[in-house]
Design a protein around this motif. Structure first.
Motif, PDB file in Angstrom:
ATOM      1  N   ALA A  91      43.619  43.744  39.203  1.00 31.73           N
ATOM      2  CA  ALA A  91      44.388  42.604  39.920  1.00 31.73           C
ATOM      3  C   ALA A  91      46.071  42.556  39.468  1.00 31.73           C
ATOM      4  CB  ALA A  91      43.910  41.304  39.959  1.00 31.73           C
ATOM      5  N   TRP A  92      46.255  42.445  38.044  1.00 31.59           N
ATOM      6  CA  TRP A  92      47.632  42.205  37.783  1.00 31.59           C
ATOM      7  C   TRP A  92      47.740  43.623  36.715  1.00 31.59           C
ATOM      8  CZ3 TRP A  92      50.905  39.033  39.601  1.00 31.59           C
ATOM      9  CH2 TRP A  92      50.491  38.002  40.081  1.00 31.59           C
ATOM     10  N   ALA A  93      48.881  44.077  36.635  1.00 27.07           N
ATOM     11  CA  ALA A  93      49.393  45.141  35.928  1.00 27.07           C
ATOM     12  C   ALA A  93      49.881  44.840  34.458  1.00 27.07           C
ATOM     13  CB  ALA A  93      50.407  46.040  36.322  1.00 27.07           C
ATOM     14  N   TYR A  94      50.099  43.299  34.528  1.00 29.38           N
ATOM     15  CA  TYR A  94      50.681  42.728  33.183  1.00 29.38           C
ATOM     16  C   TYR A  94      49.425  41.810  32.620  1.00 29.38           C
ATOM     17  CZ  TYR A  94      55.488  43.980  34.165  1.00 29.38           C
ATOM     18  OH  TYR A  94      56.485  44.726  34.354  1.00 29.38           O
ATOM     19  N   ALA A  95      49.230  41.717  31.407  1.00 28.78           N
ATOM     20  CA  ALA A  95      48.162  40.949  30.927  1.00 28.78           C
ATOM     21  C   ALA A  95      48.506  39.457  31.079  1.00 28.78           C
ATOM     22  CB  ALA A  95      48.341  41.116  29.392  1.00 28.78           C
ATOM     23  N   VAL A  96      47.549  38.558  31.384  1.00 30.71           N
ATOM     24  CA  VAL A  96      47.639  37.223  31.724  1.00 30.71           C
ATOM     25  C   VAL A  96      47.087  36.406  30.449  1.00 30.71           C
ATOM     26  CG1 VAL A  96      46.929  35.416  33.151  1.00 30.71           C
ATOM     27  CG2 VAL A  96      47.288  37.589  34.195  1.00 30.71           C
ATOM     28  N   HIS A  97      47.864  35.372  30.215  1.00 31.05           N
ATOM     29  CA  HIS A  97      47.324  34.473  29.284  1.00 31.05           C
ATOM     30  C   HIS A  97      46.130  33.847  29.825  1.00 31.05           C
ATOM     31  CE1 HIS A  97      50.474  34.550  26.365  1.00 31.05           C
ATOM     32  NE2 HIS A  97      51.201  34.735  27.407  1.00 31.05           N
ATOM     33  N   PRO A  98      45.127  33.736  29.056  1.00 33.75           N
ATOM     34  CA  PRO A  98      43.901  33.339  29.601  1.00 33.75           C
ATOM     35  C   PRO A  98      43.989  31.889  30.068  1.00 33.75           C
ATOM     36  CG  PRO A  98      43.181  34.366  27.497  1.00 33.75           C
ATOM     37  CD  PRO A  98      44.876  34.411  27.643  1.00 33.75           C
ATOM     38  N   SER A  99      44.837  30.941  29.573  1.00 32.62           N
ATOM     39  CA  SER A  99      45.021  29.637  29.904  1.00 32.62           C
ATOM     40  C   SER A  99      45.776  29.689  31.375  1.00 32.62           C
ATOM     41  CB  SER A  99      45.714  28.609  28.826  1.00 32.62           C
ATOM     42  OG  SER A  99      47.013  29.422  28.789  1.00 32.62           O
ATOM     43  N   GLN A 100      46.252  30.444  31.846  1.00 34.02           N
ATOM     44  CA  GLN A 100      46.991  30.521  33.079  1.00 34.02           C
ATOM     45  C   GLN A 100      46.281  31.485  34.172  1.00 34.02           C
ATOM     46  OE1 GLN A 100      50.091  29.238  33.576  1.00 34.02           O
ATOM     47  NE2 GLN A 100      49.734  28.154  31.685  1.00 34.02           N
ATOM     48  N   ALA A 101      45.035  31.765  33.708  1.00 30.63           N
ATOM     49  CA  ALA A 101      44.358  32.750  34.922  1.00 30.63           C
ATOM     50  C   ALA A 101      44.150  32.189  35.855  1.00 30.63           C
ATOM     51  CB  ALA A 101      43.042  33.180  34.038  1.00 30.63           C
ATOM     52  N   PHE A 102      43.758  30.911  36.154  1.00 26.64           N
ATOM     53  CA  PHE A 102      43.217  30.316  37.506  1.00 26.64           C
ATOM     54  C   PHE A 102      44.481  30.143  38.158  1.00 26.64           C
ATOM     55  CE2 PHE A 102      39.306  29.492  35.036  1.00 26.64           C
ATOM     56  CZ  PHE A 102      38.331  29.940  36.132  1.00 26.64           C
ATOM     57  N   ALA A 103      45.731  29.413  37.613  1.00 30.95           N
ATOM     58  CA  ALA A 103      46.883  29.346  38.192  1.00 30.95           C
ATOM     59  C   ALA A 103      47.371  30.741  38.848  1.00 30.95           C
ATOM     60  CB  ALA A 103      47.830  28.894  37.254  1.00 30.95           C
ATOM     61  N   MET A 104      47.231  31.955  38.026  1.00 30.59           N
ATOM     62  CA  MET A 104      48.014  33.108  38.408  1.00 30.59           C
ATOM     63  C   MET A 104      46.808  33.814  39.450  1.00 30.59           C
ATOM     64  SD  MET A 104      50.634  33.609  37.031  1.00 30.59           S
ATOM     65  CE  MET A 104      50.813  31.619  37.361  1.00 30.59           C
ATOM     66  N   LYS A 105      45.714  33.206  39.579  1.00 29.80           N
ATOM     67  CA  LYS A 105      44.733  33.693  40.815  1.00 29.80           C
ATOM     68  C   LYS A 105      45.501  33.368  41.971  1.00 29.80           C
ATOM     69  CE  LYS A 105      40.423  32.828  42.959  1.00 29.80           C
ATOM     70  NZ  LYS A 105      40.947  31.688  43.789  1.00 29.80           N
ATOM     71  N   GLU A 106      46.339  32.105  42.065  1.00 33.48           N
ATOM     72  CA  GLU A 106      46.522  31.656  43.495  1.00 33.48           C
ATOM     73  C   GLU A 106      48.075  32.518  43.659  1.00 33.48           C
ATOM     74  OE1 GLU A 106      45.018  29.573  45.171  1.00 33.48           O
ATOM     75  OE2 GLU A 106      43.563  29.799  43.726  1.00 33.48           O
ATOM     76  N   ARG A 107      48.486  33.251  42.574  1.00 34.84           N
ATOM     77  CA  ARG A 107      49.756  33.956  42.911  1.00 34.84           C
ATOM     78  C   ARG A 107      49.500  35.460  43.410  1.00 34.84           C
ATOM     79  NH1 ARG A 107      54.302  31.250  41.083  1.00 34.84           N
ATOM     80  NH2 ARG A 107      55.270  32.387  42.546  1.00 34.84           N
ATOM     81  N   LEU A 108      48.161  35.810  43.329  1.00 35.07           N
ATOM     82  CA  LEU A 108      48.028  37.040  43.943  1.00 35.07           C
ATOM     83  C   LEU A 108      48.539  37.267  45.135  1.00 35.07           C
ATOM     84  CD1 LEU A 108      44.309  37.625  42.330  1.00 35.07           C
ATOM     85  CD2 LEU A 108      46.545  38.809  41.693  1.00 35.07           C
ATOM     86  N   ASP A 109      48.659  36.007  46.116  1.00 34.61           N
ATOM     87  CA  ASP A 109      48.854  36.329  47.541  1.00 34.61           C
ATOM     88  C   ASP A 109      50.356  36.308  47.666  1.00 34.61           C
ATOM     89  OD1 ASP A 109      48.358  36.559  50.180  1.00 34.61           O
ATOM     90  OD2 ASP A 109      48.194  34.493  50.431  1.00 34.61           O
ATOM     91  N   ASP A 110      51.201  36.350  46.727  1.00 29.21           N
ATOM     92  CA  ASP A 110      52.767  36.317  46.675  1.00 29.21           C
ATOM     93  C   ASP A 110      53.018  37.456  47.418  1.00 29.21           C
ATOM     94  OD1 ASP A 110      52.642  34.005  45.253  1.00 29.21           O
ATOM     95  OD2 ASP A 110      54.322  34.694  43.837  1.00 29.21           O
TER      96      ASP A 110
END
Length: 255
Positions: A91-110
């Motif tokens: 889903a992401w080519a860059y590694a996500v900090h685990p604490s930010q995973a749910f917040a970044m899920k919402e940004r997949l739609d950018d």
């Protein structure tokens, strides 16, 4: 002749280099750069695996799903009789900090992120595709946002690093049974063997094939059986040490 991954075509590489920066730089291990894929990018994949984001072993290899989680995925592929006809994306080519995973899920739609990711999914698949497996909540969202997803079965399972082993094994066991009915095994593969028991065993892992790794990769890269042999120890040969995980990786070779 040794097998190794020669990398993407020039046309595909041009698309990959257009990867947009993460929407929130501090939510990612941005300085390590992106990691894009593992497996076949030539349209010959019969199965697409979508996971979440790369880890430290993936950064060393420059390929997706290579560490402990990736070796679980390779075992999953082996149970389907797939030795080469697959492609693994994130889903992401860059590694996500685990604490930010749910917040970044919402940004997949950018729009910029979605347009680029969908273009990669489109380019990596062809009429040979027989199924898609989304591993984890991030992957499920990325696949949901894939407007041109082919009309093939979609199987949603927990991520290989799930902390709920019972749910993980139950879902993966059911997925293997379902996919064996729709995915054609490779000529040198076997999809008739045992699936999963009540716990992950070493036999449920498979080493990442040399054909999936760049030329010159050491023999132990993609096979952490020697690490897992130490009870209660680490699961990967590569780790991000705290507090300097932004700029330091520790990579241990077998003795």
């Amino acid at each position: 002749m040794p097998e190794f991954d020669r990398g993407p075509t020039a046309l595909f590489a041009d698309l990959l280099t257009q990867v947009p920066d993460p929407p929130v730089e501090d939510a990612f291990w941005f300085d390590w750069g992106p990691v894009f894929y593992r497996g076949r990018l030539d349209g010959s994949a019969r199965l697409l695996i979508v996971a979440s984001d790369p880890g430290p072993t993936e950064r060393i290899a420059g390929r997706s799903l290579v560490g402990n989680a990736g070796q679980r995925v390779q075992g999953f592929l082996s149970k389907l009789g797939l030795t080469r006809s697959y492609v693994c994306l994130n889903a992401w080519a860059y590694a996500v900090h685990p604490s930010q995973a749910f917040a970044m899920k919402e940004r997949l739609d950018d729009p910029e992120q979605k347009q680029w990711r969908n273009a990669v999914f489109d380019r990596a698949t062809d009429a040979t595709l027989q199924a898609v497996v989304a591993m984890g909540f991030m992957a499920r969202e990325a696949v949901r946002l894939w407007a041109a997803r082919p009309h093939v079965p979609l199987v949603e399972v927990p991520h290989p690093s799930s902390h709920d082993p019972v749910a993980l094994l139950d879902a993966w066991r059911d997925a293997v049974a379902e996919l064996r009915e729709v995915v054609t095994p490779d000529d040198d593969g076997d999809n008739t063997g045992p699936t999963y028991g009540t716990e992950f065993r070493e036999s449920d892992y498979s080493a990442v094939p040399r054909r999936d790794l760049p030329f010159g990769a050491p023999q132990f890269l993609g096979d952490d059986a020697w690490v897992r042999a130490t009870a209660g120890g680490p699961q990967n040969s590569v780790s991000r040490p705290s507090p300097d995980d932004k700029h330091t990786l520790l990579w241990k070779a077998p003795g």
